[in-house]
Design an enzyme around this catalytic site. Structure first.
Site, PDB file in Angstrom:
ATOM      1  N   HIS A 176       0.881  -1.174   0.000  1.00  0.00           N
ATOM      2  CA  HIS A 176       0.000   0.000   0.000  1.00  0.00           C
ATOM      3  C   HIS A 176       0.920   1.227   0.000  1.00  0.00           C
ATOM      4  O   HIS A 176       1.463   1.600   1.039  1.00  0.00           O
ATOM      5  CB  HIS A 176      -0.893   0.010   1.246  1.00  0.00           C
ATOM      6  CG  HIS A 176      -1.860  -1.125   1.299  1.00  0.00           C
ATOM      7  ND1 HIS A 176      -2.896  -1.266   0.391  1.00  0.00           N
ATOM      8  CD2 HIS A 176      -1.965  -2.178   2.142  1.00  0.00           C
ATOM      9  CE1 HIS A 176      -3.599  -2.357   0.681  1.00  0.00           C
ATOM     10  NE2 HIS A 176      -3.050  -2.931   1.736  1.00  0.00           N
TER      11      HIS A 176
ATOM     12  N   ASP B  95      -1.715  -0.998  -4.044  1.00  0.00           N
ATOM     13  CA  ASP B  95      -2.420   0.207  -4.491  1.00  0.00           C
ATOM     14  C   ASP B  95      -1.499   1.392  -4.211  1.00  0.00           C
ATOM     15  O   ASP B  95      -0.674   1.338  -3.307  1.00  0.00           O
ATOM     16  CB  ASP B  95      -3.821   0.375  -3.868  1.00  0.00           C
ATOM     17  CG  ASP B  95      -3.876   0.287  -2.357  1.00  0.00           C
ATOM     18  OD1 ASP B  95      -2.838   0.467  -1.690  1.00  0.00           O
ATOM     19  OD2 ASP B  95      -4.977   0.043  -1.823  1.00  0.00           O
TER      20      ASP B  95
ATOM     21  N   GLU C  75      -1.365  -6.742  -1.978  1.00  0.00           N
ATOM     22  CA  GLU C  75      -2.470  -5.776  -1.823  1.00  0.00           C
ATOM     23  C   GLU C  75      -2.108  -4.439  -2.460  1.00  0.00           C
ATOM     24  O   GLU C  75      -2.397  -3.370  -1.917  1.00  0.00           O
ATOM     25  CB  GLU C  75      -2.793  -5.568  -0.334  1.00  0.00           C
ATOM     26  CG  GLU C  75      -3.124  -6.846   0.411  1.00  0.00           C
ATOM     27  CD  GLU C  75      -3.484  -6.637   1.886  1.00  0.00           C
ATOM     28  OE1 GLU C  75      -3.717  -5.482   2.305  1.00  0.00           O
ATOM     29  OE2 GLU C  75      -3.518  -7.643   2.617  1.00  0.00           O
TER      30      GLU C  75
HETATM   31  O1  G3I Z   1     -20.208  -5.461   6.026  1.00  0.00           O
HETATM   32  C1  G3I Z   1     -20.439  -4.282   6.818  1.00  0.00           C
HETATM   33  C2  G3I Z   1     -21.787  -3.708   6.528  1.00  0.00           C
HETATM   34  O2  G3I Z   1     -22.767  -4.628   6.928  1.00  0.00           O
HETATM   35  C3  G3I Z   1     -21.925  -2.386   7.282  1.00  0.00           C
HETATM   36  O3  G3I Z   1     -23.152  -1.777   6.948  1.00  0.00           O
HETATM   37  C4  G3I Z   1     -20.786  -1.439   6.927  1.00  0.00           C
HETATM   38  C5  G3I Z   1     -20.855  -0.146   7.728  1.00  0.00           C
HETATM   39  O4  G3I Z   1     -19.584   0.396   7.927  1.00  0.00           O
HETATM   40  O5  G3I Z   1     -19.589  -2.086   7.239  1.00  0.00           O
HETATM   41  C6  G3I Z   1     -19.378  -3.280   6.487  1.00  0.00           C
HETATM   42  O6  G3I Z   1     -18.131  -3.831   6.849  1.00  0.00           O
HETATM   43  C7  G3I Z   1     -16.990  -3.150   6.366  1.00  0.00           C
HETATM   44  C8  G3I Z   1     -16.178  -4.126   5.512  1.00  0.00           C
HETATM   45  O7  G3I Z   1     -14.968  -3.525   5.113  1.00  0.00           O
HETATM   46  C9  G3I Z   1     -16.946  -4.562   4.265  1.00  0.00           C
HETATM   47  O8  G3I Z   1     -17.205  -3.456   3.444  1.00  0.00           O
HETATM   48  C10 G3I Z   1     -16.165  -2.697   7.542  1.00  0.00           C
HETATM   49  O9  G3I Z   1     -16.849  -1.684   8.255  1.00  0.00           O
HETATM   50  C11 G3I Z   1     -14.822  -2.184   7.085  1.00  0.00           C
HETATM   51  O10 G3I Z   1     -14.015  -1.961   8.233  1.00  0.00           O
HETATM   52  C12 G3I Z   1     -14.143  -3.211   6.212  1.00  0.00           C
HETATM   53  O11 G3I Z   1     -12.923  -2.644   5.745  1.00  0.00           O
HETATM   54  C13 G3I Z   1     -11.967  -3.568   5.269  1.00  0.00           C
HETATM   55  C14 G3I Z   1     -10.692  -3.478   6.094  1.00  0.00           C
HETATM   56  O12 G3I Z   1      -9.720  -4.345   5.541  1.00  0.00           O
HETATM   57  C15 G3I Z   1     -10.943  -3.848   7.534  1.00  0.00           C
HETATM   58  O13 G3I Z   1      -9.778  -3.835   8.265  1.00  0.00           O
HETATM   59  C16 G3I Z   1     -11.680  -3.218   3.820  1.00  0.00           C
HETATM   60  O14 G3I Z   1     -12.838  -3.485   3.030  1.00  0.00           O
HETATM   61  C17 G3I Z   1     -10.510  -4.067   3.292  1.00  0.00           C
HETATM   62  O15 G3I Z   1     -10.109  -3.565   2.045  1.00  0.00           O
HETATM   63  C18 G3I Z   1      -9.329  -3.959   4.252  1.00  0.00           C
HETATM   64  O16 G3I Z   1      -8.302  -4.792   3.768  1.00  0.00           O
HETATM   65  C19 G3I Z   1      -7.102  -4.810   4.547  1.00  0.00           C
HETATM   66  C20 G3I Z   1      -6.512  -6.199   4.419  1.00  0.00           C
HETATM   67  O17 G3I Z   1      -7.453  -7.161   4.808  1.00  0.00           O
HETATM   68  C21 G3I Z   1      -5.232  -6.328   5.243  1.00  0.00           C
HETATM   69  N1  G3I Z   1      -4.286  -5.288   4.916  1.00  0.00           N
HETATM   70  C22 G3I Z   1      -4.799  -3.916   4.933  1.00  0.00           C
HETATM   71  C23 G3I Z   1      -6.041  -3.806   4.062  1.00  0.00           C
HETATM   72  C24 G3I Z   1      -6.543  -2.370   4.016  1.00  0.00           C
HETATM   73  O18 G3I Z   1      -6.977  -1.935   5.275  1.00  0.00           O
END
Ligand code: G3I
Length: 302
Positions: A207, A237, A235
């Site tokens: 990242h 970007d 990952e």
């Molecule tokens: O699914 C719920 C949904 O029901 C709810 O309404 C909404 C409200 O905020 O949240 C949704 O969940 C979110 C989920 O993504 C799915 O969209 C979480 O809040 C959100 O925290 C989560 O973020 C993910 C993040 O990891 C969490 O730590 C990102 O999509 C994802 O791209 C990110 O990926 C991580 C890798 O796994 C590890 N390395 C870093 C990378 C970037 O942070």
């Protein structure tokens, strides 16, 4: 070749992306996915809060959707991730007894890997276990209750569950060779190889800010590869997606024979976890950006 996956394959590599199950029904999204990418990482669907929200109660539905899509379209899968301090349900983080936590962790690894056995190219067995700016592990329930040995325990359990999957350690901020965190992970991998702890690959999340990779990135990849593991960009970007920064990153991988492949963390800018940075290869309408052409050409195609 004229697509990322096909071009990467000409040198025995893959080109992948993170996928969200909820977007598979978007035809702009799935058209790009199936045209360009031959490796898929579920963005959230294989994480503990989704797969075992309460103890012993497993839910593989969203991840199965992605795996089924991949199988139908000839794409391979990276499994992400089995042991991570984030997206961890409260019932796990509140365990204080070491024997209980060890058996919960081992059961989670074994049950999830067994469910997907034979369908996963590589698993991120442990994700982000090291602290920023340090060579030590970060605080987590696993570290605090089980101690330093939790990573080794996780890898040994993973090997027994699916001996044909590659087992990776995955982290961010380990791209710059001289960083203490890079050195800490390097020492762990060296120690694992010396003692026969099963580890096959290291994932460099990548990242990046708009400057792209640190100047030492290729050296870092080469030094890890020399320990006898594959290296993967897992990952990728880059803020604002400058073509040169993307091109430099791809070349750092291509120049290292054990760099097995590259995964970008999403398809369109609008799909990104950092969408404000417009960090991906396709714009919100699904059009190729300049960075796309730079990547294809750095892979030797176009
Ligand atoms: O699914 C719920 C949904 O029901 C709810 O309404 C909404 C409200 O905020 O949240 C949704 O969940 C979110 C989920 O993504 C799915 O969209 C979480 O809040 C959100 O925290 C989560 O973020 C993910 C993040 O990891 C969490 O730590 C990102 O999509 C994802 O791209 C990110 O990926 C991580 C890798 O796994 C590890 N390395 C870093 C990378 C970037 O942070």
């Amino acid at each position: 070749a004229s697509t990322l996956g096909a071009q990467a394959a000409t040198s025995g590599r893959y080109f992948g992306t993170a996928v969200a199950a909820g977007r598979l029904g978007d035809s702009t999204y799935s058209t790009i996915l199936d045209r360009e990418f031959n490796m898929i990482t579920p963005e959230n669907e294989m994480k503990w809060d989704t797969t075992e929200p309460s103890r012993g109660s497993f839910n593989f539905g969203p991840a199965d959707q992605i795996v089924n899509h991949a199988q139908a379209h000839g794409q391979r899968m990276r499994g992400h991730t089995l042991v991570w301090y984030q997206q961890l349900p409260g019932w796990v983080s509140s365990i204080g007894d070491a024997n209980t936590l060890r058996s919960v962790m081992d059961n989670h690894i074994t049950t999830e890997m067994t469910h997907f056995k034979g369908k996963i190219y590589a698993w991120d067995v442990v994700n982000e276990a090291f602290a920023d700016g340090s060579s030590q592990h970060r605080s987590s329930v696993f570290q605090n209750v089980l101690g330093n040995g939790f990573i080794e325990e996780a890898f040994r359990t993973a090997r027994a569950a699916d001996p044909s999957a590659k087992l990776c350690y995955n982290d961010y901020n380990i791209e710059n060779w001289s960083d203490a965190k890079t050195q800490g992970v390097f020492a762990m991998v060296k120690d694992f190889k010396a003692r026969g702890v099963p580890i096959d690959c290291v994932g460099f999340q990548s990242h990046f800010g708009s400057g792209g990779p640190p100047a030492s990135f290729q050296t870092t990849l080469q030094n890890f590869a020399a320990l006898g593991v594959d290296v993967q960009l897992t990952e990728l970007d880059i803020a604002q997606a400058p073509a040169t920064a993307y091109s430099n990153t791809v070349k750092d991988c291509v120049n290292v024979s054990r760099c097995a492949g590259i995964t970008v963390w999403g398809i369109r800018d609008s799909d990104s976890w950092r969408s404000g940075d417009n960090p991906l290869l396709f714009d919100g309408n699904g059009n190729k950006k300049a960075a796309y052409d730079a990547v294809l050409s750095a892979l030797g195609g176009g």
